[in-house]
Design an enzyme around this catalytic site. Sequence first.
Site, PDB file in Angstrom:
ATOM      1  N   SER A 105       4.923   2.837   4.322  1.00  0.00           N
ATOM      2  CA  SER A 105       4.521   1.510   4.786  1.00  0.00           C
ATOM      3  C   SER A 105       3.687   0.816   3.704  1.00  0.00           C
ATOM      4  O   SER A 105       4.180   0.618   2.599  1.00  0.00           O
ATOM      5  CB  SER A 105       3.782   1.640   6.119  1.00  0.00           C
ATOM      6  OG  SER A 105       3.653   0.397   6.756  1.00  0.00           O
ATOM      7  N   ASN A 146       9.784   3.517   4.533  1.00  0.00           N
ATOM      8  CA  ASN A 146       9.583   2.402   5.465  1.00  0.00           C
ATOM      9  C   ASN A 146       8.898   1.240   4.761  1.00  0.00           C
ATOM     10  O   ASN A 146       7.846   0.753   5.171  1.00  0.00           O
ATOM     11  CB  ASN A 146       8.780   2.863   6.678  1.00  0.00           C
ATOM     12  CG  ASN A 146       9.498   3.946   7.462  1.00  0.00           C
ATOM     13  OD1 ASN A 146       9.391   5.126   7.130  1.00  0.00           O
ATOM     14  ND2 ASN A 146      10.226   3.561   8.492  1.00  0.00           N
ATOM     15  N   HIS A 204       9.429   3.514  12.728  1.00  0.00           N
ATOM     16  CA  HIS A 204       8.567   3.309  11.564  1.00  0.00           C
ATOM     17  C   HIS A 204       7.899   4.596  11.069  1.00  0.00           C
ATOM     18  O   HIS A 204       7.639   4.731   9.878  1.00  0.00           O
ATOM     19  CB  HIS A 204       7.491   2.271  11.889  1.00  0.00           C
ATOM     20  CG  HIS A 204       6.743   1.797  10.684  1.00  0.00           C
ATOM     21  ND1 HIS A 204       7.347   1.116   9.650  1.00  0.00           N
ATOM     22  CD2 HIS A 204       5.427   1.913  10.332  1.00  0.00           C
ATOM     23  CE1 HIS A 204       6.446   0.816   8.725  1.00  0.00           C
ATOM     24  NE2 HIS A 204       5.275   1.309   9.108  1.00  0.00           N
TER      25      HIS A 204
END
Length: 276
Positions: free
Chosen positions: A98, A122, A247
């Site tokens: 992320s 991600n 996610h």
Amino acid sequence: MTLKTQQRYKSENGIAYLKYGSGSPIVLVHGVGLRAEAWLNQIETLTQRHTVYAIDMPGHGESDLLAEEDSDLDDYVDAIAAWIDSEIREPVIMMGHSMGSMIALNFGIRYKAMCIGIAALNSVYRRTPQAEQAVQQRALDMIKNPALDKVTTPIKRWFNRDPQGFEKQMADLCEQWLLAAPTAGYARAYRVFSRNDGPQDEALAALEIPVIFITGDGDSNSSGEMSQRMAALCPNGRYAVIENARHMVPMTHPDEMNQLLAEFIKQCGTQVRNQI
């Protein structure tokens, strides 16, 4: 599920980190609101031949806040690069999830001599106008209202609607970490995350080291299309999309993730040997 907080090392510039194994170094960078333990399901695989450093992102866990309140992505990367330069002192494989993937990619682009491979998990690339507006509004709400619920909505985005079994255990861990996340560190990092939309195309095209982009097929904010487009720009890029995942792929789908990472590490080692 409760996971005991592990004993950290702490560097002079304020980066707290966990260290495992021996061998050439791999650095792991988690996403917003989490902490080094988010990589718990990767450690056994990655330490088979490597020293693994899982850091607390600045302002998270036990790492210090960056000095500048309005720090940008470069500031986060510079702090981590300074830590690598002082504590590790050799090129690393960077793996980020992320916002951590933004850091990993920025690091590889700006500190080429210090990076031999990047795994971006991600990762975001060119959000839609609607997604961009939504993420920036969430960041603004966090700054304006520190008491805002920062847990329920992320858990709903990151995991399946009604997680069961192992996924429920991982969701419970993330909820604990989000609840314990330092308010200022969480809000500042989310603002940086909201303002970044992936590396410039020319920067990706200049990344000659191996790069892998991995995401889940149910992660609409870090979609498979985003990973595919970034991988296509990188000279040694590839991508993978894990089925029935959202996610938090490193936590919820460790078997698939770890196999991909193990193969990627071999690719990095092959490239290094070919350059000698």
